[in-house]
Scaffold this active site. Structure first.
Site, PDB file in Angstrom:
ATOM      1  N   ASN A  47       0.754  -1.370   0.099  1.00 44.32           N
ATOM      2  CA  ASN A  47      -0.305   0.199   0.153  1.00 44.32           C
ATOM      3  C   ASN A  47       0.564   1.334  -0.010  1.00 44.32           C
ATOM      4  O   ASN A  47       2.244   0.687   0.682  1.00 44.32           O
ATOM      5  CB  ASN A  47      -1.378  -0.020   1.225  1.00 44.32           C
ATOM      6  CG  ASN A  47      -0.546  -0.086   2.755  1.00 44.32           C
ATOM      7  OD1 ASN A  47       0.133  -0.701   2.698  1.00 44.32           O
ATOM      8  ND2 ASN A  47      -1.137   0.231   3.577  1.00 44.32           N
ATOM      9  N   ILE A  48      -0.157   2.702  -0.818  1.00 48.96           N
ATOM     10  CA  ILE A  48       0.987   3.673  -0.906  1.00 48.96           C
ATOM     11  C   ILE A  48       0.301   4.496  -0.047  1.00 48.96           C
ATOM     12  O   ILE A  48      -0.731   5.031  -1.563  1.00 48.96           O
ATOM     13  CB  ILE A  48       2.100   3.660  -2.261  1.00 48.96           C
ATOM     14  CG1 ILE A  48       2.720   2.672  -2.484  1.00 48.96           C
ATOM     15  CG2 ILE A  48       2.254   4.830  -2.777  1.00 48.96           C
ATOM     16  CD1 ILE A  48       2.654   2.500  -4.094  1.00 48.96           C
ATOM     17  N   GLU A  49       0.490   5.077   0.777  1.00 45.85           N
ATOM     18  CA  GLU A  49      -0.677   6.202   1.384  1.00 45.85           C
ATOM     19  C   GLU A  49       0.030   7.792   0.032  1.00 45.85           C
ATOM     20  O   GLU A  49       1.229   7.809  -0.049  1.00 45.85           O
ATOM     21  CB  GLU A  49      -0.874   6.104   2.736  1.00 45.85           C
ATOM     22  CG  GLU A  49      -1.329   4.518   2.896  1.00 45.85           C
ATOM     23  CD  GLU A  49      -1.597   4.900   4.839  1.00 45.85           C
ATOM     24  OE1 GLU A  49      -1.186   5.502   5.231  1.00 45.85           O
ATOM     25  OE2 GLU A  49      -1.919   3.727   5.021  1.00 45.85           O
ATOM     26  N   GLU A  60      -2.951  -4.875  -3.430  1.00 47.73           N
ATOM     27  CA  GLU A  60      -3.206  -5.384  -4.170  1.00 47.73           C
ATOM     28  C   GLU A  60      -3.375  -4.554  -5.548  1.00 47.73           C
ATOM     29  O   GLU A  60      -3.210  -5.132  -7.031  1.00 47.73           O
ATOM     30  CB  GLU A  60      -5.063  -5.952  -4.061  1.00 47.73           C
ATOM     31  CG  GLU A  60      -5.021  -6.596  -3.482  1.00 47.73           C
ATOM     32  CD  GLU A  60      -5.599  -5.721  -2.043  1.00 47.73           C
ATOM     33  OE1 GLU A  60      -4.870  -4.245  -1.470  1.00 47.73           O
ATOM     34  OE2 GLU A  60      -6.549  -6.363  -0.824  1.00 47.73           O
ATOM     35  N   CYS A  99     -10.473  -3.187  -4.612  1.00 46.72           N
ATOM     36  CA  CYS A  99      -9.503  -4.263  -5.495  1.00 46.72           C
ATOM     37  C   CYS A  99     -10.290  -4.915  -5.817  1.00 46.72           C
ATOM     38  O   CYS A  99     -10.084  -5.569  -6.731  1.00 46.72           O
ATOM     39  CB  CYS A  99      -8.656  -4.200  -4.517  1.00 46.72           C
ATOM     40  SG  CYS A  99      -7.528  -3.201  -3.450  1.00 46.72           S
TER      41      CYS A  99
HETATM   42  N1  THU Z   1      -5.532  -1.423   2.475  1.00 45.86           N
HETATM   43  C1  THU Z   1      -4.608  -2.403   1.830  1.00 45.86           C
HETATM   44  O1  THU Z   1      -3.344  -1.790   1.226  1.00 45.86           O
HETATM   45  N2  THU Z   1      -5.135  -3.161   0.534  1.00 45.86           N
HETATM   46  C2  THU Z   1      -6.793  -3.857   0.869  1.00 45.86           C
HETATM   47  O2  THU Z   1      -7.862  -4.222   0.692  1.00 45.86           O
HETATM   48  C3  THU Z   1      -7.354  -3.071   2.199  1.00 45.86           C
HETATM   49  C4  THU Z   1      -6.874  -1.367   2.499  1.00 45.86           C
HETATM   50  C5  THU Z   1      -4.458  -0.450   3.058  1.00 45.86           C
HETATM   51  C6  THU Z   1      -5.012   1.009   2.673  1.00 45.86           C
HETATM   52  C7  THU Z   1      -4.747   1.892   3.348  1.00 45.86           C
HETATM   53  O3  THU Z   1      -2.838   2.445   3.190  1.00 45.86           O
HETATM   54  C8  THU Z   1      -4.515   0.975   4.545  1.00 45.86           C
HETATM   55  O4  THU Z   1      -4.646  -0.511   3.979  1.00 45.86           O
HETATM   56  C9  THU Z   1      -5.174   1.334   5.692  1.00 45.86           C
HETATM   57  O5  THU Z   1      -6.600   0.888   4.745  1.00 45.86           O
END
Ligand code: THU
Length: 140
Positions: A47-49, A60, A99
């Site tokens: 994940n990349i915020e 994903e 996703c």
């Molecule tokens: N997140 C994912 O990377 N995949 C998911 O299916 C659920 C949520 C991440 C997004 C965000 O950076 C963090 O988890 C908290 O929501």
């Protein structure tokens, strides 16, 4: 345990490895994903915020974007692992709704998605189980 014609261990290892790469300074929740292609390659993602929050990319979709932009179109399995940063996963982390729609776009209804808490503990769902009655490419 179900039998698959691929190495689940390698796929789970990649998901755990890519979880380490997460950029998640806002949620503190790190997620890793690993996507197995029909030709046996594995594409990992994290994940990349973003400071503006909503542009955040899930692990994903990072994995899908990497694979698709390398010309991959056929997928065999996805693994997802996540939890509070720096800790072992507490829960099985299922793909978010967006996703799941990506899964509906690129994967067959019966493709397995593995949600792992450890190398030994994982659940398996098909794409159709995760998103039944999906809006799908063949409808356009
Ligand atoms: N997140 C994912 O990377 N995949 C998911 O299916 C659920 C949520 C991440 C997004 C965000 O950076 C963090 O988890 C908290 O929501």
């Amino acid at each position: 345990m179900e039998k698959h014609n691929f190495d689940i261990t390698a796929l789970l290892e990649a998901a755990f490895l890519y979880r380490e790469k997460a950029y998640a300074p806002y949620s503190g929740f790190s997620v890793g994903a690993a996507l197995l292609t029909q030709d046996g390659s594995i594409f990992g993602g994290c994940n990349i915020e973003n400071a503006a929050y909503s542009p955040t990319l899930c692990a994903e979709r990072t994995a899908f974007a990497k694979a698709i932009s390398e010309g991959q179109r056929h997928f065999k399995a996805l693994a997802v692992v996540g939890g509070p940063q720096g800790q072992a996963p507490v829960d099985f982390i299922p793909p978010c709704g967006v996703c799941r729609q990506w899964l509906a776009e690129f994967c067959s209804a019966d493709m397995p998605v593995f949600l792992a808490k450890s190398m030994e503990e994982y659940q398996s769902y098909t794409c159709a189980e995760l998103l039944p009655h999906s809006f799908s490419p063949h409808m356009l």
